[in-house]
Design a protein around this motif. Structure first.
Motif, short mmCIF file in Angstrom:
data_model
loop_
_atom_site.label_atom_id
_atom_site.label_comp_id
_atom_site.label_asym_id
_atom_site.label_seq_id
_atom_site.Cartn_x
_atom_site.Cartn_y
_atom_site.Cartn_z
N THR A 17 0.83 -1.21 0.00
CA THR A 17 0.00 0.00 0.00
C THR A 17 0.86 1.25 0.00
OG1 THR A 17 -1.76 -1.15 1.19
CG2 THR A 17 -1.80 1.25 1.25
N LEU A 18 1.96 1.23 0.77
CA LEU A 18 2.89 2.35 0.75
C LEU A 18 3.38 2.63 -0.67
CD1 LEU A 18 5.17 1.68 3.86
CD2 LEU A 18 3.84 3.74 3.48
N GLY A 19 3.82 1.57 -1.36
CA GLY A 19 4.33 1.74 -2.71
C GLY A 19 3.27 2.23 -3.68
N ALA A 20 2.06 1.68 -3.57
CA ALA A 20 0.99 2.07 -4.48
C ALA A 20 0.56 3.52 -4.27
CB ALA A 20 -0.21 1.13 -4.30
N MET A 21 0.38 3.91 -3.01
CA MET A 21 -0.06 5.28 -2.73
C MET A 21 0.99 6.30 -3.12
SD MET A 21 -2.10 4.90 0.90
CE MET A 21 -2.72 6.58 0.82
N ALA A 22 2.25 5.99 -2.86
CA ALA A 22 3.32 6.90 -3.25
C ALA A 22 3.38 7.07 -4.76
CB ALA A 22 4.65 6.37 -2.72
N THR A 23 3.17 5.98 -5.49
CA THR A 23 3.19 6.05 -6.95
C THR A 23 2.02 6.88 -7.47
OG1 THR A 23 4.24 3.88 -7.02
CG2 THR A 23 3.27 4.68 -9.06
N GLU A 24 0.86 6.74 -6.86
CA GLU A 24 -0.30 7.55 -7.26
C GLU A 24 -0.02 9.03 -7.08
OE1 GLU A 24 -3.45 6.03 -4.89
OE2 GLU A 24 -3.68 4.18 -6.05
N LEU A 25 0.59 9.40 -5.95
CA LEU A 25 0.93 10.81 -5.72
C LEU A 25 1.95 11.29 -6.75
CD1 LEU A 25 1.22 10.90 -1.81
CD2 LEU A 25 -0.56 11.95 -3.22
N LEU A 26 2.93 10.44 -7.06
CA LEU A 26 3.95 10.82 -8.03
C LEU A 26 3.36 11.02 -9.42
CD1 LEU A 26 6.97 11.28 -8.50
CD2 LEU A 26 7.21 8.84 -8.94
N LEU A 27 2.47 10.11 -9.82
CA LEU A 27 1.84 10.23 -11.13
C LEU A 27 0.98 11.49 -11.22
CD1 LEU A 27 0.77 6.51 -11.73
CD2 LEU A 27 2.69 7.74 -12.78
N ASP A 28 0.34 11.84 -10.13
CA ASP A 28 -0.48 13.05 -10.11
C ASP A 28 0.39 14.29 -10.30
OD1 ASP A 28 -3.18 14.33 -9.53
OD2 ASP A 28 -1.94 15.27 -7.97
N GLU A 29 1.54 14.32 -9.62
CA GLU A 29 2.42 15.48 -9.73
C GLU A 29 3.10 15.54 -11.10
OE1 GLU A 29 6.16 17.63 -7.39
OE2 GLU A 29 5.28 15.78 -6.60
N ALA A 30 3.42 14.38 -11.67
CA ALA A 30 4.14 14.35 -12.95
C ALA A 30 3.21 14.41 -14.16
CB ALA A 30 4.98 13.07 -13.03
N GLY A 31 1.90 14.34 -13.93
CA GLY A 31 0.95 14.30 -15.03
C GLY A 31 0.69 15.64 -15.67
#
Length: 333
Positions: free
Chosen positions: A292-306
């Protein structure tokens, strides 16, 4: 691509659309071009695409120790989320070294990766502050952003340390060892803080927690710590370890010396890796939701990089750990 277009009897633009925007091409043409691609063995040049786009389709995940199954589970969560977004993940290991971390961050900047997930090894945060000037988004994983800024996803390690020692105190233990790792790691310090908080709640002095330093957060260091515990004139009745690998090493040392767990000494770990439940004496552990840590962090990263990154708002997500009680601390009656 020109060879594929010539062989298929279509334009280079059509081949590009089949690869990059297949929804713009009819199913019949798409199938025909794909057959030609397969027959010719064409592979798209990612470096050429990256030159045009200015950024790759690769996320980088930099962890402290890929020998720790906790980070393997974290990587799985990140990889699943990235793949769903059409991206890949490159996993790198800093080996808990700030110098290695700096080298990898420099490499990520050279490669213009899409974004970076990082569990920092550098306590000062200077490596990440230097990396920030490249304009590549990053998210801290298993660490609160703090002075570094940006997004982070972490677990409340102070609460986790308190859970572990509160459990041991409730079983009647009044002399508890804390087997730690490198003191510069915030997670190690926070778990110690939680342990001391739990002792204070029980009216016990800080010296009821006897600290045993470990060179690394691995099984070998746990065995070494276990040997030192066995050599103490007044041996603690319980041990709380900064992670499960240390705890498994301590358990091995006790087992080899004929010390019964938990009858003679109770052991609690941290992370709840898969091997914890499968140990010779199933290990009590504080569970972190690694995937869950990995998934949530990736979601935040994709949002910022999108594409809507300008509207992104940094978040510091803190998850709650869970104590999983097993045989290493619980005496069967």
């Amino acid at each position: 691509m020109k060879d594929v277009a010539r062989e298929a009897g279509v334009s280079v633009g059509t081949v590009s659309n089949v690869i990059n925007r297949p929804d713009l091409v009819s199913e019949r043409t798409r199938r025909h071009v794909r057959e030609v691609i397969d027959r010719l063995g064409y592979v798209r040049s990612e470096s050429a695409r990256q030159l045009r786009a200015g950024r790759s389709r690769l996320l980088s995940l930099l962890v402290l120790d890929m020998g720790n199954p906790f980070f393997v589970d974290l990587a799985r969560g990140a990889e699943r989320t990235a793949r769903a977004a059409g991206l890949s993940v490159m996993v790198c290991n800093s080996d808990q070294s700030p110098a290695a971390e700096a080298e990898y961050l420099s490499l990520f900047a050279e490669q213009r990766v899409h974004g970076v997930l990082v569990t920092p090894a550098d306590p000062s945060g200077s490596n990440l502050q230097e990396f920030r000037r490249h304009g590549i988004p990053f998210v801290l994983v298993d660490r609160v952003a703090g002075g570094v800024g940006g997004c982070s996803v972490s677990v409340d390690d102070v609460a986790g340390g308190a859970m572990a020692v509160r459990h041991l105190v409730s079983l009647g233990h009044r002399s508890i060892a804390y087997v730690s790792g490198q003191g510069h790691l915030l997670q190690v310090r926070d778990r110690r803080t939680g342990a001391l908080d739990a002792l204070a709640e029980a009216g016990l002095p800080p010296d009821a927690l006897r600290e045993v330093d470990a060179d690394r957060l691995d099984v070998h260091s746990g065995r070494d710590a276990g040997a030192r515990l066995l050599g103490m004139a007044e041996r603690p009745t319980a041990v709380f370890c900064a992670n499960d690998l240390l705890a498994l090493g301590v358990l091995q040392a006790m087992y080899a010396a004929g010390v019964r767990v938990p009858e003679d000494i109770a052991i609690v770990g941290y992370d709840d890796i898969e091997f914890a439940a499968a140990a010779a004496v199933p290990l009590t552990s504080v569970r972190q939701p690694a995937a869950t840590l990995g998934a949530m962090a990736t979601e935040l990263l994709l949002d910022e990089a999108g594409e809507q990154g300008a509207a992104h708002r940094h978040q510091q997500v803190v998850l709650r750990p869970e104590l999983v009680v097993r045989g290493s601390s619980r005496i069967r009656r």
